[in-house]
Scaffold this active site. Structure first.
Site: not given
Lengths: 369, 369, 369, 369
Positions: C83, C345-346, C159, C229, C351, C299
């Protein structure tokens, strides 16, 4: 005819195991479901997709249980969800069923009727067409509920369409500009016009004044039993009328009370007294158990104040005014009822007194009346 | 000695015209100001600068009025502000003054004392040092207030330091790591340790259990009169103790009540009855006029539920749990008192029962007692 | 074997008409779908239900198209959604298909493999079990993709499960306490442990150091191709490995580049040069057309600074750090590629380099190599 | 005359120790300060009080250093602050000084002039009066800067008043209704009208079209050098004009570039080339050191799309569109300049191309030109 009211907790908008279990156990007959009204986890604004998610999840479940397609279910049953469970509020959904073959008793029973307007486009929102088709649908639902007199209607819940920026831009480019280009503001126009439609149908608003020019302007005009939400997951106004009728039976009743402002609890206590509840300031747990469903509509007062002190809800750029007021009024009502699974919805334009709102309550009779 | 309590509306954290006018008109003598406690417009979290803005604005005003430097004012007067006026709450500040030359009457008067701990560094927060220096400061403030018995203390408000990410990283690099590297969580540790310090000073928590290992762990340990906030605008624990003392005079009194959970209004009504108020479920406007200040502490229950229904406050990534709970409990108390200029603060770790909180109320005597 | 990559716009998490049309037109064979990766409208945090909504919508569509049950679809196809489409980013989903009967060409083709770990419980998250089962699943997916060497793996998307407060409280009460009682923090632990699992499987992290004690501690340890995620909509780690293999054919290739910090675009430009793109600082529109999918992990730097200037992302109580960093790094990459339908994606724990991240790019060959 | 440009980091809106140290060390002569422009920690919307807090903090410091009263300082020096440092952006403020006694060199020097309009009331915002008095103030500031030709103006920064709900309600009750009753929308009207005023003064907008009817309607009309913010902390339009003039000396220059959309970096690179920078795609650290200040204006495109893909910024009820777009465009410019202490402001109505924006850059000459 008899109305059943079944309230389930909603851990996640995709988790409808509560109703699934009730169907499995025979508590709810899926073929008897006529409407579902609930509160979901989202923000209750344009980009709230939890409403659509729950609608899809329930339609899947009911379709599987009844052998109908998902589309068939969605065109028959209003799934009316409002996002936003701020503060103590708890996500839940209330399933309404209708069963036949019951003999009406001496007192009026809880009656329910549903109806759908034709599809509404972005350019219809907040305008005369929305007022008028809503009024027609309310009259239709009332007729289907066999409710004869407007004063026997105690709650009209409507879910109308909201549109994302892309839809609005498309309409503008097609030469059919909506009343505003702001998606959030368009939701407000839709709630307001629909509420005037309710008022027109029930006689709270004279037909001559239920006009586009009054929308978001003449706040003296309102229906005391209207509760309207909007969401991107629907494309017409879905209407549920709930009231009392001599042709319905059962142990449930409904009534309603106005709130003059966000702190006005006097009407609620008067209503509770009328229903035979002893207990101000807070219901006892056995009294709370009589509550089957509670619907609250509220709004941040447009004059920026509550009882003389200013509030900050309309200045806040981090937290929408609806998140503020739902959390506040929801907690006030919860503290009286001892119940947090309440349907509390913000944006009460022409729904109750300006700056205030509406509380409708479905309870079991206490065996006396 | 006599305590004056003067509450002013705060349209903007930089607008202290309310106090300015009171000074000009002689209602408040600036030299008598001993503490200010208030609610500001921010989010009440790490990046809430409205607290510091109001502190600077008030120090400027009081310094001009008394001929003191801004620094001198800030080291003498605790300016204790909590951000977050969700829902119906209204930004305001309450100025406490002490005037001498009064003869104590037959009943105990409203007494106030202030104290400051030494400076606290990031690595002190949530640890034994914060517990101990806070306990000492509470004892000192109680002594200055001439309050003899702990049971005469009805409210201890503390504001302790919060730190931004940059400060935390600096401490870590200097080999003095704070108890957590999360600025928001560090605020919680600070509130918790400070509350245990209050409990230790007042006998609510046995000294042997007022230890670092109990912080945010042994939630059975709490002080029923502690209310602690944290903010980046202060660098030590600023302490205000309010209670009753035979050596103070005047028409004001203070008492307090616990809230067992976010809906628990029974204690409040009992307290109001004890103060001679007639009016459940809501005070009349003349009764509301007797209220001089109200302080509420509350929190989102850690077990994720209120009276058996789950809440969403601890899962919400858009709106902090404190914004949720302040708006909810603030509205509940406002609906009883008919007053929205309440000091409602979230984060009640070891301050009242777990999941519940505290209400302290300063009122005018009703002329009877 | 040949991998197809089909990217569709997502107007609403319940609107999968893009794929529906592609199936109808024969562009996508629903029986060939092996994985879907996408970006949805939510906040990307605990209470983001848009991921589950899209997963349900796609599973419904694919199930109808293939004659499978919804459950069967969901256990075979990883639906990996993140999201948060802050700033210029655009919601979309990328459907991966595998078709057989192709003869490999002289160069390695785009290869894909999927795998699932056993179910993970709240108490498994962030712990050794999650590291180890993830490493096994990555090895399995790599094997299924017929990728021989770890250096041919250019993207591993995982995920894993997230849990709401209620689940965490249940685990605690059952005597199986999770590693933290904070739902958002638990998501971070899960991403971190899973990333160490990827590193272990691919040799980026020595097995002896891929241990629970390193999770969120030894940030020197990372996999340069891992992207993880978490979400409440899944109950195991779903793994997709993408790379190059001599046994696969087709016109697509994949590569990846590290980002040393949020502004580090040098690696991306080097990567683009290696792929035969002419165009720094921004691809031309014809070059942009060669992009089939782009995956970015980023990030907010834990030391609170970017190139010497502090940032505010970790102090912000109104807007989560992930919303900040996705919007920023997403826009940076979009400004280079001329494309906003990026998977950004945060939460890049382990990573890519600490404070930086990863960019993986699937493009069409330019006909030269 | 010579303009000095001094940029300081802002750890907290109340911490102006950077400027304090510069004054103490003699780097900045407080009597020479003519304007301050900066980015603060708030949300940049109606309830952003960080702007007022920084203005008060700086006025206090400068007043103490120059012996002036706080009021005197505030009526002479525009303090123009924009809230919102999303993503990688860093809070900072840039102090502009003017020193006399310098002999102009062969090339034009950096010139600055300030002016103030009369006070503006809620009912003036977005209307003809705001357009006209702003145009006059821009002409006045340009004259004071000794800038002869409009094409030598490269940046006009304006800060105009915003009003809270209470002010708006007061105006309505007094029979002087503002153009909208929504405080946030009123900020947009004010930015728009002010920008048309800039365009009128500089010839970018024909006087006959710089009319109230064009505000927020004719988006073809814009000034390519206007940047307007609004805030509750000011009560008139404060105007700063920056450009080049033969009567000014020094090593600094200014230029500007348009952004056609949120991803348009071509103009920035062209501008950098014109200033003698070698380095696309990103400046080297020695090149970054030549940057003295950078001002960016941007907005979420009203048509809901960026390069053909839709964005979600205008549908988001949790995060204001300005927070989205500042974070995105700010990061894009930062990734080119290698600098995050940028003034990035959202709400670019009539300020640059529709859906795009403006970048103005003050740099040191590279010794060649």
């Amino acid at each position: 005819m008899q109305t059943g009211v079944h309230r389930f907790s909603l851990p996640d908008p995709g988790d409808v195991s509560g109703l699934a279990l009730a169907i499995e156990e025979g508590t709810v007959d899926p073929a008897e479901i006529v409407a579902v009204i609930g509160k979901t986890h989202g923000n209750g604004l344009v980009n709230d997709y939890t409403r659509g998610y729950l609608a899809q999840s329930l339609a899947l479940l009911i379709g599987q249980a009844t052998g109908q397609s998902l589309d068939a279910v969605r065109t028959q049953i209003p799934f009316i969800f409002s996002g936003g469970v701020e503060g103590v509020l708890s996500p839940h959904y209330t399933v309404f069923t209708v069963s036949a073959g019951h003999t009406p008793g001496p007192r009026k029973g809880l009656a329910i009727g549903v109806s759908f307007t034709p599809e509404l486009l972005p350019e219809d929102i907040g305008r005369q067409r929305q007022i008028d088709v809503t009024a027609d649908a309310v009259a239709d639902a009332m007729h289907r509920a066999s409710i004869d007199a407007p004063e026997d209607v105690h709650f009209v819940q409507i879910k109308g369409p909201a549109f994302q920026q892309g839809d609005i831009v498309s309409s503008m480019r097609a030469g059919r500009p909506p009343i505003t280009d702001n998606p959030g503001k368009l939701m407000g126009f839709g709630r307001a016009a629909s509420a005037l439609g309710v008022g027109k149908a029930l006689g709270h608003v004279p037909p001559a004044r239920a006009v586009a020019g009054a929308v978001l302007k003449d706040f003296d005009l309102y229906s005391p039993v209207a509760s309207v939400s909007a969401g991107v997951e629907v494309r017409c106004n879905e209407v549920v009328v709930i009231g009392l009728s001599a042709r319905w039976s059962g142990d449930l009743t409904i009534t309603h009370a106005p709130m003059a402002d966000a702190l006005d609890i006097s009407g609620i206590h008067t209503m509770l007294g009328g229903l035979g509840f002893a207990g101000a300031p807070q219901l006892s747990s056995s009294e709370t158990a009589r509550i089957k469903a509670c619907f609250v509509k509220c709004e941040a007062s447009r004059d920026g104040a509550v009882r003389g002190n200013f509030h900050t809800m309309l200045n806040d750029g981090d937290m929408d005014q609806q998140r503020h007021i739902r959390g506040a009024v929801g907690a006030v009502v919860a503290s009286i009822l001892g119940d947090t699974a309440l349907f509390v919805s913000g944006g009460a334009e022409h729904q109750g007194p300006d700056g205030g709102g509406l509380v409708s309550l479905i309870v079991e009779h206490n065996g006396e009346g």
